[in-house]
Design a protein around this motif. Structure first.
Motif, PDB file in Angstrom:
ATOM      1  N   LEU A  14       0.830  -1.214   0.000  1.00 20.86           N
ATOM      2  CA  LEU A  14       0.000   0.000   0.000  1.00 20.86           C
ATOM      3  C   LEU A  14       0.852   1.247   0.000  1.00 20.86           C
ATOM      4  O   LEU A  14       0.606   2.200  -0.734  1.00 20.86           O
ATOM      5  N   LEU A  15       1.880   1.234   0.842  1.00 20.88           N
ATOM      6  CA  LEU A  15       2.725   2.421   0.924  1.00 20.88           C
ATOM      7  C   LEU A  15       3.509   2.630  -0.367  1.00 20.88           C
ATOM      8  O   LEU A  15       3.874   3.748  -0.703  1.00 20.88           O
ATOM      9  N   VAL A  16       3.736   1.539  -1.095  1.00 25.47           N
ATOM     10  CA  VAL A  16       4.434   1.674  -2.365  1.00 25.47           C
ATOM     11  C   VAL A  16       3.554   2.440  -3.357  1.00 25.47           C
ATOM     12  O   VAL A  16       4.027   3.227  -4.165  1.00 25.47           O
ATOM     13  N   LYS A  17       2.250   2.229  -3.251  1.00 27.57           N
ATOM     14  CA  LYS A  17       1.333   3.022  -4.082  1.00 27.57           C
ATOM     15  C   LYS A  17       1.436   4.497  -3.728  1.00 27.57           C
ATOM     16  O   LYS A  17       1.383   5.370  -4.587  1.00 27.57           O
ATOM     17  N   ASP A  18       1.547   4.769  -2.442  1.00 24.80           N
ATOM     18  CA  ASP A  18       1.722   6.157  -2.018  1.00 24.80           C
ATOM     19  C   ASP A  18       2.965   6.763  -2.661  1.00 24.80           C
ATOM     20  O   ASP A  18       2.991   7.915  -3.058  1.00 24.80           O
ATOM     21  N   TYR A  19       4.010   5.922  -2.744  1.00 24.63           N
ATOM     22  CA  TYR A  19       5.266   6.382  -3.345  1.00 24.63           C
ATOM     23  C   TYR A  19       5.027   6.888  -4.768  1.00 24.63           C
ATOM     24  O   TYR A  19       5.543   7.923  -5.166  1.00 24.63           O
ATOM     25  N   LEU A  20       4.207   6.153  -5.504  1.00 22.28           N
ATOM     26  CA  LEU A  20       3.978   6.497  -6.907  1.00 22.28           C
ATOM     27  C   LEU A  20       3.383   7.890  -7.081  1.00 22.28           C
ATOM     28  O   LEU A  20       3.683   8.590  -8.037  1.00 22.28           O
ATOM     29  N   VAL A  21       2.529   8.285  -6.146  1.00 22.45           N
ATOM     30  CA  VAL A  21       1.885   9.602  -6.284  1.00 22.45           C
ATOM     31  C   VAL A  21       2.556  10.654  -5.413  1.00 22.45           C
ATOM     32  O   VAL A  21       2.291  11.844  -5.554  1.00 22.45           O
ATOM     33  N   GLY A  22       3.402  10.200  -4.507  1.00 30.64           N
ATOM     34  CA  GLY A  22       3.940  11.150  -3.532  1.00 30.64           C
ATOM     35  C   GLY A  22       5.347  11.630  -3.814  1.00 30.64           C
ATOM     36  O   GLY A  22       5.720  12.710  -3.381  1.00 30.64           O
ATOM     37  N   VAL A  23       6.128  10.839  -4.546  1.00 28.36           N
ATOM     38  CA  VAL A  23       7.555  11.175  -4.661  1.00 28.36           C
ATOM     39  C   VAL A  23       7.882  11.737  -6.046  1.00 28.36           C
ATOM     40  O   VAL A  23       7.516  11.160  -7.069  1.00 28.36           O
ATOM     41  N   TYR A  24       8.540  12.885  -6.060  1.00 30.56           N
ATOM     42  CA  TYR A  24       8.953  13.488  -7.326  1.00 30.56           C
ATOM     43  C   TYR A  24      10.083  12.678  -7.938  1.00 30.56           C
ATOM     44  O   TYR A  24      11.011  12.276  -7.241  1.00 30.56           O
ATOM     45  N   VAL A  25      10.022  12.473  -9.259  1.00 34.48           N
ATOM     46  CA  VAL A  25      11.148  11.872  -9.959  1.00 34.48           C
ATOM     47  C   VAL A  25      12.122  12.997 -10.285  1.00 34.48           C
ATOM     48  O   VAL A  25      11.717  14.030 -10.819  1.00 34.48           O
ATOM     49  N   CYS A  26      13.391  12.813  -9.919  1.00 31.69           N
ATOM     50  CA  CYS A  26      14.382  13.848 -10.178  1.00 31.69           C
ATOM     51  C   CYS A  26      15.414  13.338 -11.170  1.00 31.69           C
ATOM     52  O   CYS A  26      15.635  12.128 -11.286  1.00 31.69           O
ATOM     53  N   GLN A  27      16.065  14.274 -11.862  1.00 27.25           N
ATOM     54  CA  GLN A  27      16.995  13.872 -12.913  1.00 27.25           C
ATOM     55  C   GLN A  27      18.283  13.313 -12.308  1.00 27.25           C
ATOM     56  O   GLN A  27      18.921  13.963 -11.471  1.00 27.25           O
ATOM     57  N   ALA A  28      18.695  12.138 -12.785  1.00 26.31           N
ATOM     58  CA  ALA A  28      19.890  11.494 -12.234  1.00 26.31           C
ATOM     59  C   ALA A  28      21.115  12.379 -12.421  1.00 26.31           C
ATOM     60  O   ALA A  28      21.922  12.561 -11.495  1.00 26.31           O
ATOM     61  N   ALA A  29      21.254  12.962 -13.612  1.00 28.31           N
ATOM     62  CA  ALA A  29      22.430  13.786 -13.892  1.00 28.31           C
ATOM     63  C   ALA A  29      22.501  14.981 -12.937  1.00 28.31           C
ATOM     64  O   ALA A  29      23.575  15.323 -12.424  1.00 28.31           O
TER      65      ALA A  29
END
Lengths: 410, 649
Positions: B226-241
């Motif tokens: 369930l918390l992994v679903k939260d991750y999908l909507v809660g965490v910004y994807v940032c550029q690796a570089a």
């Protein structure tokens, strides 16, 4: 003494002040007898009921009815449902949607006819959501107008006991069992505003009085001591008062109230704190008066006669500045009331909801946005009564000044 | 002298009026003044808190003033005079000066950055999915299609949209997704503390495919899908570089990375920073935004600028909102309907009738189980809970912006249909209460032997008079009103309850301390709504995981322990069978309503959302059939509204 009193009573300024003050005082004392009960009792469940006379809808169903056939009843019902502004908005929408009609839209009956006929079509056009909701509300009220002439009221427990209410039924307000007059409506907690206001004015007067007494006694004591003794005593006291003058008194007041914590902040503690932070100007003025007095002949005579310090101060100096002290006291009372209001407005006043005070009422009115949502009755009377009390005290002071101060005497 | 004194006093009298007028009329933005603004902001704060608590991210309520000169980045100089018809103004989303633009740093009150499970703001940085609290769905943003779960739910595959690009033109890849978690874990930011324990790592299968490997428990079952679903909507994807660059310039020092100002940040969202200073924050549209691709929005958002002026307090915000200087306002406004009914302003809310907003939160009174008399007496807890006048709280404190407990009977669920369907209403019917049951409460206490034996009007327990405090932060006026009503219920049933309002900065550490015995009944909100709802909220109500935890920001502040409930809570994240899930929640509701470890006082919107249509129109509305949540046009799927706004005529 008698002539001074007479002069005072002839001073228009003093008299306006006194009368205003007495009116407030009498209201504060008498009103609780007229409308008894706890001023903090929450009678309304919601917030900010408008001022007016409220009668029980429940009781009025079973109250003895009269049939009155008023010719303009329907018209009034209509006017209550759609006012002029609503009609203008309806006309505008009809014109905007280029709805075809044949007649005069200024005729309300015709307007409503056109409106209802075309309502669904008109609502299909693109418009602001706020406007759409506005038109929907008008439509809802118009629908309600069309309801039947009779309404049925049932007892929840038995459907046999139904009561029919017709459009021509009227009840006399006096005959309804429960009628509540709320001259100033209710405030944010649903309390009777006027009752609470006058109770709060009473508390504020007490706070002002206590603050005034504390400040005046302290100021008088240190002023007399410093002025009469001079020397290092004078230096020390003047040093303290100068310090107080440099630090803004109100900031000091805020800091002390804050550090006291909410638990300790009763109204009387607040009053003492106010008194403790405002005595210095009294002390300074008393001191300067005493300095001019202490070398007068009669004081010197007392000194030579070997009278004690206390006696000299009490009999030879105090009477000469008594009128001044009374005036200073009045000003202290009035500034004490203002200080409490200001403190409470910042949420640093006496502990909430156990005692009503004027400042607290303003604080809560603001917390509930009374000033932005048009509930004037929740804050304006408070401002008015604060103004009335301080104005009356200041008027009295000015009036006395004119009588006592030789320089100002006519 | 006396004349001067008199004058001064008269001036003071004028000032009393002026203060009041000024508090209403002051629309000059200024940096937040904690002492004064506290009481004003109060009513709004709990919501902010709730959303922050939802992810348990470290947060600072007040922003630290930035030391750097806030210079506009645009070369032609500051566009301080934003064209009104190209700008949407916001209110109530930012208090104080922006500290950083760093999406992997400490969470701060940047209007553009708020990464929370209940709906991250995706105007500058983007999440994989957007949460729509209206139907609980996850809408793909950077992600392409729904996430794919393995049968045992131990791995989850997410595809990235082909079109997704960073502001520097490079594509968003699975490496970015993986690196975000990796860096977060390395520096220990909010993402790591909330999700770190539940996701082992993210595997890069190819450029556009990322596989989440979930952490498993001893039995080899995923700890918490369930918390992994939260991750999908809660965490910004940032550029690796970009993250590499930040790590390098800070020598991989975690605390330095967390505090990095991120002036050079690379973003993927539709807007970017134009300038920010102590007056306002302005974002400008990135016309190269990848999302105008047909695979996403197919268009650019309507407004060119998003601006948020920094107001002193709620009152100032409210005045600016009424004047049309703010288009979208996130603030509790008591009697909000007066704005359109009485003042006829072009203002509206999602629903035209009460409760006006979508209520997702449940501000709750918690019983402190560290206090023996409370811990030992279910009857006392229940008696207080059933005696409280909830209709008064809802009508007065919330000015009816909450459904009543008659409309939505109390349980562990918020009023949304989805959650309400998760428990068997009939099974717990006899346990629910709507309040005002003074006689029932007295009977409960009498039966439990808690009676007034010395006839002083107050009941005693073991020979000692029961004295309780009902506590909430000072200045949070609607909560204070609620506590006053709880206290008066105590008076009715002969249990002395006094109210206490400490300052919020004292109150919060106090209730987060597992050993505190100062507050017998205190108020706080459990989680609102997120993909993990209602599980996360029920955890907050009853989980043993939070008992004894220092600086506990997650829940169960009353330190309630029930082993059966705890076992059920541990199991729920892995239950896939609908009936089994419903049974579990029904049983939990039963336990909760029987044991009464806490009692919800009202329902409350997660986002207050009122709009002024003076300039813009076509905001989400309940009857428009678009299924866009009223989330201030910036949070979660609510951002869709920005693409559909139109200029009012």
């Amino acid at each position: 003494m008698k002539s001074t009193l007479k002069q005072l009573l002839h001073s228009p300024k003093f008299m306006t002040g006194l009368i205003t003050f007495l009116v407030v005082l009498i209201l504060v004392i008498v009103y609780p007898f007229i409308v008894p009960g706890d001023p903090l009792e929450r009678i309304g469940v919601g917030t900010f009921a408008k001022p007016g006379i409220y009668f029980s809808l429940y009781d009025s169903v079973t109250t003895q009815r009269e049939t009155l056939k008023l010719s303009n009843a329907d018209e009034k019902r209509m006017a209550a449902a759609v006012d002029e502004e609503d009609k203008a908005a309806m006309k505008e929408l009809i014109k905007k949607t280029e709805t075809a009609y044949d007649g005069d839209l200024d005729d309300t009956v015709f307007l409503i006819e056109v409106w209802e006929e075309n309502y669904d079509a008109m609502m299909q056009t693109k418009m602001k959501s706020a406007d759409k909701k506005y038109y929907q509300r008008i439509q809802k009220r118009l629908e309600a107008l069309k309801s039947a002439d009779n309404m049925l009221v049932y007892d929840e427990d038995s459907e046999d006991s139904k009561t029919t209410i017709t459009k021509t039924d009227y009840v006399r307000t006096g005959a309804v069992a429960n009628v509540k007059v709320l001259p100033l409506g209710t405030e944010n907690f649903g309390r009777d505003m006027l009752k609470e206001l006058l109770a709060a004015a009473g508390t504020s007067l007490k706070i002002g009085l206590l603050a005034g007494i504390v400040a005046t006694l302290l100021g008088l004591f240190f002023g007399l001591l410093s002025g009469y003794l001079g020397g290092w005593v004078d230096e020390v006291i003047m040093f303290i008062t100068t310090m107080f003058t440099v630090i803004p008194g109100f900031v000091l007041l805020i800091l002390i109230s804050y550090s006291l914590g909410q638990e300790a902040r009763g109204p009387m503690i607040i009053a003492v704190v106010i008194g403790l932070t405002s005595w210095t100007w009294t002390a300074r003025s008393v001191r300067s008066q005493v300095i001019s007095l202490r070398n007068r002949d009669h004081v010197n005579l007392s000194k030579i006669s070997g009278h004690s310090l206390a006696r000299i101060i009490l009999t030879d100096i105090l009477p000469y500045i008594a009128s001044y002290v009374v005036m200073a006291f009045i000003l202290q009372v009035s500034s004490g009331i203002l200080a409490e209001a200001q403190l409470s407005l910042l949420g640093l006043g006496p502990k909430t909801t156990t005692t009503p005070t004027l400042g607290l009422m303003m604080n809560w009115a603001m917390n509930y946005s009374a000033h932005t949502n048009g509930s004037w009755w929740a804050y304006f009377p408070v401002i008015f009564i604060i103004a009335a009390i301080t104005f009356s005290l200041n008027q009295m002071n000015t009036g006395m000044d004119q009588v006592f101060n030789p320089a100002l005497r006519d | 002298m006396k004349m001067r004194k008199l004058l001064a006093l008269l001036l003071a009298a004028v000032m009393v009026c002026a203060t009041l007028a000024a508090c209403g009329g002051d629309s000059t933005p200024s940096t937040s003044k904690p002492a004064e603004s506290q009481s004003e902001k109060a009513t709004e704060k709990p919501t902010e808190k709730e959303s922050e608590k939802a992810t348990d991210a470290p947060s600072s309520e007040e922003a630290q003033p930035s030391s750097e000169e806030a210079q506009p980045s645009s070369e032609e100089g500051p566009v301080t005079d934003l064209p009104r018809e190209e700008t949407v103004y916001f209110g109530g989303l930012q208090w104080g000066v922006v500290a950083t633009w760093n999406p992997i740093g400490v969470t701060q009150n940047n209007f553009a950055i708020s990464a929370v499970a209940s709906g991250s703001r995706t105007i500058m940085f983007e999440t994989l999915y957007m949460y729509n609290f209206m139907d609980g769905s996850l809408q793909p943003l950077l992600a392409d299609g729904d996430p794919e779960w393995s049968d045992d739910m131990s791995t989850m595959t997410v595809k990235i949209k082909e079109a997704a690009k960073w502001s520097d033109g490079t594509p968003v890849t699975a490496t970015d997704v993986a690196k975000t978690l990796e860096v977060s874990k390395a520096i220990g930011n909010g993402t790591a503390t909330t999700y770190g324990a539940y996701i082992d790592d993210i595997e890069v299968v190819d450029e556009k495919t990322a596989v989440f490997h979930l952490a498993l428990n001893e039995e080899g079952v995923p700890k918490n899908p369930l918390l992994v679903k939260d991750y999908l909507v809660g965490v910004y994807v940032c550029q690796a570089a970009w993250m590499d660059k930040v790590c390098e310039r800070n020598n991989n020092d975690a605390s330095a990375i967390l505090q990095d100002k991120a002036e050079d940040v690379v973003w993927s969202g539709p807007y970017t920073r134009l300038y920010d200073n102590d007056q306002k924050v302005v974002l400008v549209r990135d016309d190269n935004y990848w999302g105008q691709d047909e695979s996403m929005w197919g268009t650019l958002p309507a407004p060119k600028y998003l601006a948020h002026a920094l107001y002193a307090d709620n009152a100032a915000t409210e005045v600016a909102f009424k004047a049309g200087q703010i288009d979208v306002n996130q603030q509790f406004i008591g009697n909000v309907q007066k704005m359109w009914l009485d003042e006829k302003l072009p203002i509206s809310t999602y629903y035209d009738d009460e409760p006006y907003g979508v209520c997702l939160g449940m501000p709750t009174g918690w019983f402190n189980m560290n206090i023996p008399v409370i811990a030992e007496n279910v009857a006392l807890r229940k008696a207080i809970a059933i005696a409280v006048d909830y209709p008064a709280i809802i009508e007065n404190a919330m000015t009816n912006q909450s459904p009543s407990f008659e409309d939505v009977p109390r349980s562990l669920m918020n009023p949304t249909a989805g959650e309400q369907a998760l428990y068997d209403h009939d099974a717990v019917k006899d346990l629910q209460w709507a309040g005002n049951d003074i006689e029932g409460a007295k009977k409960l206490l009498d039966e439990a032997g808690i009676v007034d034996s010395d006839n002083d009007g107050w009941r005693e327990y073991k020979g000692e008079k029961i004295t309780l405090k009902a506590v909430c932060p000072n200045g949070w006026s609607d909560w204070q009103a609620a506590m006053e009503i709880v206290a008066s219920a105590g008076k009715e049933i002969g249990v002395e309850i006094t109210t206490l309002y400490p300052n919020a900065d004292m109150y919060i550490p106090d209730i987060q301390d597992p050993d505190q015995k100062d507050y017998e009944i205190f108020m706080w909100s459990p989680a609102t709504a997120a993909p993990s709802s209602p599980w996360a909220r029920v955890m907050g109500f009853m989980s043993k995981d939070y008992v004894g935890v220092k600086n506990n920001g997650s829940g169960n502040w009353g330190q309630y322990v029930n082993d059966e409930a705890d076992a059920l809570l541990k199991k729920i994240p892995t239950i896939t069978d609908e009936k089994e899930l419903k049974d579990a929640y029904t049983r939990l509701t039963e336990i909760y309503l029987t044991d009464v470890p806490s009692f919800s006082l009202m329902y409350r919107p997660a986002f207050f959302d009122a709009v002024n249509e003076t300039v813009w129109t076509n905001y989400p509305s309940a009857d428009d059939g678009r299924n866009i949540p009223p989330a201030n046009c910036v949070s979660g799927y609510g951002i869709r509204a920005l693409f559909e706004l139109e200029l009012a005529d």
